[in-house]
Structures are given as C-alpha cells and as structure tokens.
Design an enzyme around this catalytic site. Sequence first.
Site, PDB file in Angstrom:
ATOM      1  N   LYS A 168      26.217  28.652 -50.004  1.00 62.17           N
ATOM      2  CA  LYS A 168      26.634  29.784 -49.185  1.00 62.17           C
ATOM      3  C   LYS A 168      25.946  31.051 -49.673  1.00 62.17           C
ATOM      4  O   LYS A 168      25.709  31.187 -50.872  1.00 62.17           O
ATOM      5  CB  LYS A 168      28.162  29.951 -49.244  1.00 62.17           C
ATOM      6  CG  LYS A 168      28.948  28.772 -48.684  1.00 62.17           C
ATOM      7  CD  LYS A 168      28.789  28.624 -47.191  1.00 62.17           C
ATOM      8  CE  LYS A 168      29.675  27.503 -46.648  1.00 62.17           C
ATOM      9  NZ  LYS A 168      29.544  27.349 -45.176  1.00 62.17           N
ATOM     10  N   HIS A 289      26.530  14.345 -41.292  1.00 68.29           N
ATOM     11  CA  HIS A 289      27.254  15.554 -40.898  1.00 68.29           C
ATOM     12  C   HIS A 289      27.476  15.484 -39.393  1.00 68.29           C
ATOM     13  O   HIS A 289      26.656  14.937 -38.666  1.00 68.29           O
ATOM     14  CB  HIS A 289      26.462  16.803 -41.278  1.00 68.29           C
ATOM     15  CG  HIS A 289      27.268  18.055 -41.211  1.00 68.29           C
ATOM     16  ND1 HIS A 289      27.422  18.771 -40.044  1.00 68.29           N
ATOM     17  CD2 HIS A 289      27.986  18.717 -42.147  1.00 68.29           C
ATOM     18  CE1 HIS A 289      28.197  19.819 -40.279  1.00 68.29           C
ATOM     19  NE2 HIS A 289      28.558  19.808 -41.540  1.00 68.29           N
TER      20      HIS A 289
END
EC number: 4.1.1.39
Length: 461
Positions: A168, A289
């Site tokens: 992040k 994912h």
Amino acid sequence: MAHDQSSRYANLDLKESDLIAGGKHILVAYKMKPKAGYDYLATAAHFAAESSTGTNVEVSTTDDFTKGVDALVYFIDEATEDMRIAYPIELFDRNVIDGRFMIVSFLTLVIGNNQGMGDVEYGKMIDFYVPERAIQMFDGPATDISNLWRILGRPIKDGGYIAGTIIKPKLGLRPEPFAQAAYQFWLGGDFIKNDEPQGNQVFAPVKKVIPLVYDAMKRAQDETGEAKLFSMNITADDYHEMCARADFALEVFGPDADKLAFLVDGYVGGPGMVTTARRQYPNQYLHYHRAGHGAITSPSSKRGYTAFVLAKMSRLQGASGIHVGTMGYGKMEGEGDDRNIAYMIERDECQGPVYFQKWYGMKPTTPIISGGMNALRLPGFFENLGHGNVINTAGGGSYGHIDSPAAGAKSLRQAYECWKAGADPIEYAKEHKEFARAFESFPGDADKLFPGWRDKLGVHK
C-alpha cells in the site's frame, strides 16, 4: 410465449441420488424465477434447452443421439425458486491436446445464454456437483499451502497462519519506495502480494521493481533468519505478456524461485488466464485474485453465480489459493456462514448449499483472507472458521499500525497465537507489545470489539 419444451427437457421422475450414483452428469442448482405470465416448468425446460442442445423451436436436424445428451430439469420448487438441471458430461468441450475438461465450456453451457432469456426474470447458480470422472479430467492445483509451509520451515500439515500483506498504497509508489515497503513488512511477516492494479506502470516498471523487491527479500531473510514469500501479479490481456513477466521474475529470483507465487486476476482475466499460469508454471503457487466478482456474486445480484460457485470452480481450474473475502469480519461483503466456501475448497469432501462434493484426492485450494482485516479482527475470524490454515493479506492492518509495518505484521502473528492459545485478547495484549499497539492503531475496531480496552490496557486519549 416460448414453445413449451418440458416434454423433452424435463423429467421430474429422475432421482438426484440415482444421477449421482450414475456418475454421468454434472448437476447444477439455481434460483430461477420466470417473468410474469410464464409457466415455471416450461421456463425451466427452455432454460435447460438453451443450456444444452435446444433453442426456442424444434429443428429438423435433431436426431436420437442429440436427444440423448439433452440437459434435463429434474427438480423444481416454484415457491422457493429452486431449479436443478442434470447435464450429461458428454456435452462439455474437451481439449484437443489432452482431452481434458475446461471451465470455459462449463460456463458457456450452465451460465451462458440462459442469462439473457426473455422468459426468465433471473437465474442464479448456487451450487454444482461434479462426478468423479469429471473431477479427474480437470487440472486441479499443482501446488498448495503445504508447499509454502515447507518453504517457511513449518510442518506440512496444519502449518498454520501465513501473515501477509498487500503493498500500500495500491498505486503511486515508485520502485525504490515499493521495495522499501516490502522490506519493512518482511521484517515481521511472511507473505507479500501485489495489489491487483500493480503491474508495469510507467512510474514503476516491472524490470526495475522486481530486482529491488528480490533484494529486499534477501535482506529481510538475512536479518530475520526466516524465509519470505512474494506473489507477483502477472495478469495481462496477452498470453505472451503474462509469460514475459513470469519468466523475468523467475530469472531474477533464481535460487529463490520457489518463494515466488504468481497472481492472476481470474475473474476479469478469465479462465484462460488461470489455465495459462497453471500449465506454464506448475511449480509456482497460483494465487487467484477475484477483482470484479461482486458484480455477479453479490447477494444483491439475482443473476450469475455465487462466490461459493466461483471458489469451487477455481479449485477445478488449478488455483493454489483464492480470495474468499473475510466472512463478515473485514470490510468486504460477507457473513460468517461464508466459511463453507473455505471448507469446500480445502477439504477432500464437503457439503455445499445443495450438493455433497467429493474431490477424490484433488489438491486443496487455500482460502486467502483479505479486505479490511487487522490484528483485532483476527481472533473472532479464526473462531468462526475454526482453524488458522489460511493466508491473510492485511494491507491497512499492517501499514496502518502505529509503530511500523513490521510491528503490524507481528501483531497479526500474535493475534493468531492469541486465538490458538484460547487466550483473552486484552490479557494477551498486556504481554505482547505489537498486539497491544494494534488497539491504539485501530481504535474504532477496538471500541467496537473490546469495550473498555483503554482502561484495561492503561491507554487514554
């Protein structure tokens, strides 16, 4: 009004137990509602026709063999909107190169044209059953969580929680800050994944990022004495681009290539992308994912299929692990009963919403837990699931820790150990600094989950 085909495409005398014992059909359960004015059985039969050998009218080219591979409605309950269809396994497309089954054919038939029929208000697949012969003809996973446990120096059975994160911010980091973010987490954790949009942006090209990430991994391994894992996004429109990214990373990681997983965005990229990764790189952990899946899997969507169905298909395709949400404990849509998704993909046999599925030794698919998780939410999550044999990628839960990403990673591990020991989280926090500081890092969660924590831990605003 559509032509009534129920005399051909429905047989409500068929018994589900006999169909399962016969082993010659894939069974699919739906929630289906006809549009106003349409008969339920006639609509169900039309649904089966469009999903197999038929269309909206009789055609002159149909012969007896064709009728022998019709999909058949074998159960309906108009009050509950339950409809079940038996699909002969001969209907499904097979590879020319090896005769194996493919998920694209499965999807084309069971959830293809029937999604746009004029007489159907909605039809959503909620479960399916695959007989042993069809199980044998799907690839299934080549690697599983036991491979990762072995690398981490753990027992290959019940090796426990893998503390992971997502780099992040999800976009905007250049190569050096990206690698530094990885290093900081690896000082306390096990597993890092690319966030799904991270790839080969002009400000962070793969050929600059990956060597720096590998250097960060080696430094963290040297400092901690522990193995580390990295899941690289190889999602791309083009097969050759996927392989170019994967091959470059394998070359960079060299002797540590076993610590490299490949992430594919399997929903937006499609089954072909998953199979490309599974077949071209069978030695790598295949990380599925599912970005975008909520458009059809959400309980608010009446069409498509459920998250349970998506996960079950991923095991057939060969995913080593797939994201399964947070079962109501994180920020993503879900509830506690979603644990059945995890059970279906990790066990050798399991009861689904409708069908009891045996996997006949097919390797398991790891539940990957991600989306708003942190150390405070984990004990309740593990209690609901009943075990900790998962990968958890906590982005904010790591990089949002008040002390450091390494402290965030350690707090995740401590949360698992707290649950495993059956300890009270407040009491456990008193003896584990990083876990205690997670209360201060995420005070909103702390207030909700552990009222009075400030006084108990001696923390004041």
